[in-house]
Scaffold this motif. Structure first.
Motif, short mmCIF file in Angstrom:
data_model
loop_
_atom_site.label_atom_id
_atom_site.label_comp_id
_atom_site.label_asym_id
_atom_site.label_seq_id
_atom_site.Cartn_x
_atom_site.Cartn_y
_atom_site.Cartn_z
N ASP A 179 9.55 -1.70 -3.05
CA ASP A 179 10.21 -1.02 -1.93
C ASP A 179 11.52 -0.37 -2.35
N THR A 193 10.77 2.70 -4.34
CA THR A 193 10.17 3.76 -3.53
C THR A 193 11.15 4.32 -2.50
N ASP A 243 5.70 -3.73 -0.85
CA ASP A 243 6.96 -3.97 -0.16
C ASP A 243 7.19 -5.46 -0.01
N HIS A 291 1.47 1.90 1.77
CA HIS A 291 2.61 0.98 1.78
C HIS A 291 2.08 -0.40 2.12
N TYR A 350 2.46 -4.46 2.46
CA TYR A 350 3.41 -5.57 2.59
C TYR A 350 2.94 -6.72 1.71
N CYS A 389 3.23 1.65 -2.64
CA CYS A 389 4.48 0.91 -2.60
C CYS A 389 4.14 -0.52 -2.19
N MET A 416 9.11 3.82 5.89
CA MET A 416 8.53 4.72 4.88
C MET A 416 7.28 5.44 5.38
N TYR A 429 -0.41 8.09 0.18
CA TYR A 429 0.61 7.04 0.14
C TYR A 429 0.13 5.78 0.86
N THR A 464 -0.03 1.98 6.19
CA THR A 464 0.56 0.68 5.87
C THR A 464 -0.57 -0.34 5.83
#
Lengths: 398, 101, 298
Positions: free
Chosen positions: C92, C95, C119, C200, C202, C117, C160, C198, C174
């Motif tokens: 994170d 990024t 995170d 993202h 977690y 990414c 993001m 992209y 995400t």
């Protein structure tokens, strides 16, 4: 197709040199005074005269990073920049050389801010001399074009694998128009061998790049140093081959100009060499034996040749557009260290052209007069002179 | 990054800082563990929860009706497999010789 | 996708990541879906420094992740190698902070890379310093809890997904390692698109969040069911919530009490009930905002 003569700016000559090599990837960000070079490359690509992937990156940092990515998968890459842009690239310059990626970059030399300025000096590239790149300083648009072609062959040689900066003075070369001979593209292609690196990112034989086996950092640095040492001999060979094939001879890392065994000698680099040649001609016509040494490369540094060339001369001056604050011009330090033990004649550093200040023939004649005085008296007024210092308080000589 | 054989001269090293992919592999992390997973095959329903969630990839799935297997050499003993198991088929047992705090 | 449809082949070995590292799990899962015709960019991060990957990769400099990948993609195209996926993975901080400019540039140009990414809500590899993705109320080593600053980090985190959506890129999402099939469905969608994609994801960090390593997956689930993290997808201009987040926002499923998510984590132990209530309220508001976004871009 044959070679042809054109009347172009240094930036166009740079772009033309790149188009003859036709690297797989170009990644560049505009900056004065380099911009016309990358605009021209974009035009060549748009017109189909050149087949390269052009990435209009959002910064010079990304330009260098993208060139690194391209070379990491085995493609040839090119970028161009100047001044602040080069400074922004600094981190990735180390990465390119450390990873042994033979990127070629043209740098239109420009002063660093502040005070803001867009005109020429060479503080930008000289500040990057420790990044592991080979550095050429060219005197003309023609030499810029020819050196870009030579740089690919040099950088990609398996026992060199070191990126090269071709430094050309902003405006003085980048924007001035000259007659330039453009060599035949096929001939240029035959001059540069196929680029087939094996330690790259591929899917057939997966590799990890960026790391070395733990505990061998020093050994990889030795390899890097040996690569740049090998470049010394290779520059001579490549320059000679180039002269044979294309008829233009840049001698190698150092060029001597003027009479043999001159009474005094001035060492310099870049476009000011042309002005110094005229002064040398003028003074020699008056019967005064003055010499000029043009440093074509700062890395690798040709200390053996310099020591040899400067052996018999009575005083040595170094004229450069650079200063390493707290000491002296970086080129001066290096030239003096090359003379250590072989020549203890008086020497002086002439710092000129900062922020684009003109360097006149008169300035250079004065430099030679000082060198004559030094040769006669064995002493100099100081260690450093800021050529053209505007005030009469004596502070321009240190 | 590791090398298999100890280099003896410069030419034994790669030309560039690089190596074969996967050279960050640790061959034996069994010593990292305080607890080790113990599988009760009778309770395992082969739901593959432990397999998909194992961060270190040390659980192998087998054919459909058989229980999974765990590579204890590469297992770090994090206990995720036991935590996610819906049938409590994996138990984390303290390794002998590890002192109680 | 169901769990038994997740690719069996594993392109990673056991490296030096901490036990229970969800960052390692994130990369392991992505590579299963992408397969061997992939080249990878990593960056200084836990994943870059510890994971043992049997796929070609370069560990580039911190701000250079996206641009290095862009160069790889262009280089492969120049060489006529068009069947290779270029993927980048960064944390994170790599990024949302130091790597944002290069990523934004790539996304605006539409360069052909898949950027992941992972995170874990702080700079974990350097020792748990706050990043712009660290949520408010978090203790980190650079937002320590003290008399003058009792809450740890104060400002909201950078979203993001919204940042990337603003680039109008073909695909962004995400995901969470705790919901691997939702995550891999998204990787699969992203894989076959052209342009900048992209994801993202977690990835709870037992070391930096201060919880026992066996709870990585469970805590990752609670992050989603409490509304602290939202699973969503941007697909060619359409925005939707997915998985548990969809159920929470649209089907009226009840949120897990925020205390159940924050409570087991040492990085939140300084928070009193009032502060936790505030975080829960923000989470509800964010979820509601995402629900409205999904309606607006349906």
């Amino acid at each position: 197709m044959m070679s042809k003569e054109v009347f172009v700016s240094g930036n166009t000559a740079v772009a033309t040199g790149v188009s003859l090599v036709e690297p797989g990837v170009i990644a560049a960000y505009p900056i004065t005074p380099q911009s016309p070079a990358v605009e021209k490359i974009s035009e060549f690509i748009a017109d189909g005269e050149m087949k390269s992937e052009y990435i209009e990156v959002e910064s010079e940092y990304s330009a260098m990073s993208a060139c690194i990515g391209a070379e990491a998968v085995g493609a040839r890459a090119f970028t161009a920049t100047s001044s602040q842009g080069l400074a922004l690239m600094h981190e990735m310059l180390h990465f390119a050389s450390g990873q042994r990626l033979p990127i070629v970059m043209a740098v239109a030399n420009r002063t660093l801010a502040p005070p803001w300025g867009i005109l020429n000096d060479e503080r930008d590239t000289i500040a990057q001399r420790d990044t592991g790149w080979l550095q050429f300083y060219v005197e003309s648009a023609q030499e810029a074009l020819d050196t870009i072609v030579q740089a690919y062959r040099l950088s990609e040689q398996e026992d060199i694998l070191t990126p090269t900066m071709v430094c050309y003075d902003g405006y003085i070369i980048s924007h001035a128009y000259e007659k330039v001979v453009v060599p035949d593209k096929d001939e240029v292609q035959s001059f540069i061998p196929e680029y087939e690196p094996d330690e790259i990112l591929n899917v057939e034989d997966p590799k990890t790049l960026g790391y070395a086996p733990s505990g061998y950092n020093t050994e990889y640095r030795v390899k890097q140093q040996l690569g740049t040492e090998t470049a010394k001999g290779a520059i001579g060979d490549i320059t000679e081959d180039y002269a044979d094939q294309f008829g233009r001879d840049y001698v190698g890392m150092v060029e001597e100009y003027g009479p043999e065994n001159p009474d005094v000698t001035l060492v310099t680099l870049g476009s000011v060499t042309g002005t110094v040649r005229d002064v040398v001609d003028k003074l020699n016509d008056q019967g005064r034996e003055v010499g000029l040494v043009k440093l074509r490369t700062l890395r690798p540094f040709p200390y053996e040749q310099l020591a040899d060339i400067l052996k018999g001369t009575g005083a040595v001056g170094v004229l450069e557009k650079d200063i390493s604050f707290g000491y002296e011009g970086a080129v001066f330090s290096e030239v003096r260290s090359a003379l250590q033990g072989t020549n203890n004649v008086p020497s002086m550093n002439f710092i000129a052209g900062l922020g684009g200040r003109d360097i006149t023939m008169e300035n250079i004649e004065n430099v030679y007069e000082k060198l004559f005085t030094m040769a006669e008296t064995g002493e100099s007024e100081g260690r450093i002179e800021f050529v053209g210092y505007r005030f009469s308080d004596g502070k321009g000589i240190i | 990054m590791k090398t298999k054989e100890k280099p003896e001269k410069l030419s034994d090293l790669t030309k560039t800082p690089s190596g074969k992919a996967g050279s960050f592999k640790l061959t034996d992390v069994s010593g990292w563990k305080t607890f080790k997973p113990v599988l009760d095959e009778d309770k395992c329903i082969n739901c593959l929860q432990c397999w998909v969630y194992c961060p270190h990839g040390v659980i192998e799935r087998t054919s459909d009706d058989q229980a999974i297997s765990i590579d204890l050499q590469e297992c770090k003993g994090c206990g995720i497999c036991a935590d996610v198991c819906p049938t409590d088929a994996i138990e984390m047992n303290k390794i002998r010789g590890v002192d109680d705090e | 996708m169901k769990i038994d449809e997740v690719t069996e082949t594993d392109y990673m070995d056991s490296g030096a990541a901490c036990p229970g590292c969800a960052g390692e799990l994130a990369l392991r899962l992505v590579l299963k879906e992408l397969g061997e015709k992939t080249v990878l960019t990593t960056t200084p991060s836990c994943v870059g420094a510890t994971c043992s990957v049997n796929i070609s990769r370069i560990n580039t400099a911190f701000p250079a992740t996206a641009a290095t990948s862009v160069g790889m993609s262009a280089g492969l195209k120049a060489l006529g190698k068009t069947d290779v996926t270029v993927m980048a993975i960064a944390g994170d901080g790599g990024t949302a902070d130091i790597g944002l400019q290069g990523l934004s540039g790539a996304a605006e140009r539409g360069d052909d890379i898949l950027y992941v990414c992972y995170d874990n809500e702080a700079y974990m590899n350097t020792g748990i310093q706050r990043s712009s993705a660290t949520p408010p109320g978090t203790w980190t080593t650079t937002t320590p809890v003290g008399k003058e600053r009792p809450k740890g980090k104060e400002r909201p985190r950078k979203d993001m997904l919204k940042v990337m959506m603003a680039h109008d890129l073909p695909y962004a999402a995400t995901a969470s390692v705790s919901y691997p099939t939702d995550f891999l469905d998204k990787v699969k969608e992203a894989k076959d698109r052209t342009g900048t994609r992209y994801i993202h994801v977690y990835a709870p960090c037992p070391t930096g969040w201060k919880f026992p390593p066996e709870r990585s997956i469970e805590i990752g689930k609670k992050a989603v069911t409490s509304g602290a993290c939202i699973l969503a997808e941007w697909d060619e201009g359409k925005f939707s919530l997915t998985g548990q987040s969809k159920r929470l926002a649209e089907d009226g499923k009840e949120l897990t009490p925020m205390k159940e998510y924050l409570g087991p984590q040492g990085r939140f132990k300084h928070l009193d009930d009032e502060a936790i209530k505030e975080i829960a309220q923000t989470a509800r508001e964010n979820l509601e905002e995402y629900r409205k976004l999904a309606q607006a871009y349906s």
